[in-house]
Design a protein around this motif. Structure first.
Motif, short mmCIF file in Angstrom:
data_model
loop_
_atom_site.label_atom_id
_atom_site.label_comp_id
_atom_site.label_asym_id
_atom_site.label_seq_id
_atom_site.Cartn_x
_atom_site.Cartn_y
_atom_site.Cartn_z
N LEU A 182 -14.88 -55.95 -12.00
CA LEU A 182 -14.07 -56.56 -13.05
C LEU A 182 -13.51 -55.51 -14.00
O LEU A 182 -12.33 -55.54 -14.36
N VAL A 183 -14.35 -54.56 -14.40
CA VAL A 183 -13.89 -53.48 -15.28
C VAL A 183 -12.78 -52.68 -14.59
O VAL A 183 -11.77 -52.33 -15.20
N ASN A 184 -12.96 -52.39 -13.31
CA ASN A 184 -11.92 -51.67 -12.57
C ASN A 184 -10.61 -52.45 -12.56
O ASN A 184 -9.52 -51.88 -12.71
N ALA A 185 -10.71 -53.76 -12.39
CA ALA A 185 -9.49 -54.58 -12.36
C ALA A 185 -8.77 -54.55 -13.70
O ALA A 185 -7.54 -54.67 -13.75
N TYR A 186 -9.51 -54.37 -14.78
CA TYR A 186 -8.90 -54.28 -16.10
C TYR A 186 -8.04 -53.03 -16.24
O TYR A 186 -7.11 -52.99 -17.05
N THR A 187 -8.37 -51.99 -15.47
CA THR A 187 -7.67 -50.71 -15.61
C THR A 187 -6.52 -50.55 -14.64
O THR A 187 -5.77 -49.57 -14.73
N VAL A 188 -6.37 -51.47 -13.70
CA VAL A 188 -5.31 -51.37 -12.69
C VAL A 188 -3.98 -51.82 -13.29
O VAL A 188 -3.90 -52.87 -13.92
N GLY A 189 -2.94 -51.03 -13.10
CA GLY A 189 -1.63 -51.38 -13.59
C GLY A 189 -0.69 -51.79 -12.47
O GLY A 189 -1.10 -51.96 -11.33
N GLY A 190 0.58 -51.91 -12.79
CA GLY A 190 1.59 -52.23 -11.79
C GLY A 190 1.40 -53.61 -11.20
O GLY A 190 0.86 -54.51 -11.84
N GLN A 191 1.83 -53.79 -9.97
CA GLN A 191 1.82 -55.11 -9.36
C GLN A 191 0.42 -55.64 -9.13
O GLN A 191 0.21 -56.84 -8.94
N HIS A 192 -0.59 -54.74 -9.15
CA HIS A 192 -1.97 -55.17 -8.94
C HIS A 192 -2.65 -55.58 -10.24
O HIS A 192 -3.77 -56.07 -10.22
#
Length: 347
Positions: A236-246
């Motif tokens: 979940l923390v990793n998903a918070y840091t993903v930018g762009g279309q993801h």
């Protein structure tokens, strides 16, 4: 230097037997075997034939039992199923150890594709809200409506009360926490979780509290319990840091399905201030704010959430009658987007 990661969970075939999972009146459990995952699915017999299907996805540390208060209130409206995500409830860990948001989303998609139940009315709480947002963005063909209860979407200023949960993502924290709390009873742990997740812990019934303690005792006997918690938090923390279309907010904007957003004014994990941002992000949204609710409104105020969902269905039916067309733009190519290579497993 020795690893500070939690030990890998043993294969599902050698997991120890633990106490049976609680099944409420009118519910039934079944096991679904899919490539790479085994899921436990909780369901209720539909009130009549032909009802549209619904699927419910729980949050971090939760299980399909989190929806047991809401599901019977919708018996005459939908055909309900709630799943235990891999590593939670009564579902064993995924074979590949992937606890990322994308990994959990793939589990949901695999179940829906295998069961042929789509499109469904899709519900998600907290972590499950992030998971089903990704599913709805990537596979609009599987989703009729989307209901999000305190969805775990990225916040720039995370609430202070949510920080301890996020720390579980750091290497070494889980073993340390496990040692520091080894003398805590299941009752003490449940009181802490209840205080964190409920707007008014006093509203939890004695029976509900006893059932939660029993479930906590069962989970603590599972050798992969803390590993699933740590890796899912990291995902979940990793998903918070993903930018762009993801990025999750970008994917929220791609959701075509009519969306009901439910936020609690006393939520200590997802900021109440995020409600308006979410209402702007989802293109066809309705917002229900409950000032006295915490993080699990479907458990605290199930009647109110059920009423709001029924109103969503009525709005959707009215839109269909007037010939309203969905907005184009989301993917419908049959896959769940992968995150960048270093974000795929959360481990």
């Amino acid at each position: 230097m020795p690893s500070t990661e939690p030990p890998s969970a043993p294969p599902a075939t050698v997991l120890p037997k633990v106490a049976a999972v609680r099944v409420a009146d009118g519910e039934r459990l079944r096991t679904v075997h899919l490539p790479g995952i085994t899921l436990t699915v909780r369901s209720r017999p539909p009130a009549r034939e032909g009802l549209p299907p619904a699927l419910y996805v729980h949050g971090l540390g939760g299980s399909s039992q989190n929806w047991s208060a809401l599901m019977p209130l919708l018996d005459g409206v939908v055909d309900s199923e709630a799943l235990d995500l891999p590593g939670f409830g009564d579902s064993p860990p995924p074979d590949d150890g992937d606890y990322s948001i994308t990994g959990h989303a793939r589990a949901v998609v695999r179940h829906l594709d295998a069961a042929g139940r789509g499109p469904v009315h899709l519900f998600g709480n907290s972590l499950g809200g992030a998971v089903v947002t990704r599913v709805a963005a990537a596979r609009p063909d599987l989703v009729r409506t989307l209901t999000l209860v305190s969805p775990a979407l990225p916040e720039i200023r995370v609430q202070r009360s949510a920080v301890p949960t996020g720390l579980l993502a750091l290497p070494g924290v889980v073993p340390l926490f496990s040692r520091l709390t080894r003398d805590w009873t299941a009752e003490q742990r449940v009181r802490g979780v209840t205080a964190l997740c409920h707007g008014d812990p006093g509203r939890v019934s004695e029976e509900g509290f006893r059932n939660a303690v029993e479930e906590m005792e069962r989970r603590l006997r599972l050798p992969y319990f803390w590993d699933a918690m740590a890796r899912s938090t990291r995902g979940l923390v990793n998903a918070y840091t993903v930018g762009g279309q993801h990025g999750l907010w970008r994917q929220a904007a791609r959701v075509l399905a009519p969306t009901l957003l439910v936020y609690g004014g006393r939520d200590q994990l997802v900021g109440y201030r995020m409600a308006q941002r979410a209402a702007r992000a989802f293109r066809d949204s309705r917002l229900l704010t409950l000032p006295d609710a915490g993080h699990v409104a479907m458990m605290e105020y199930p009647e109110t959430v059920a009423t709001a969902f029924r109103e969503l269905l009525a709005d959707t039916a009215d839109a269909a009658d007037t010939g309203k067309q969905p907005v184009a733009g989301a993917r419908a190519d049959g896959v769940v987007d992968s995150e960048p290579a270093n974000q795929t497993t959360g481990g």
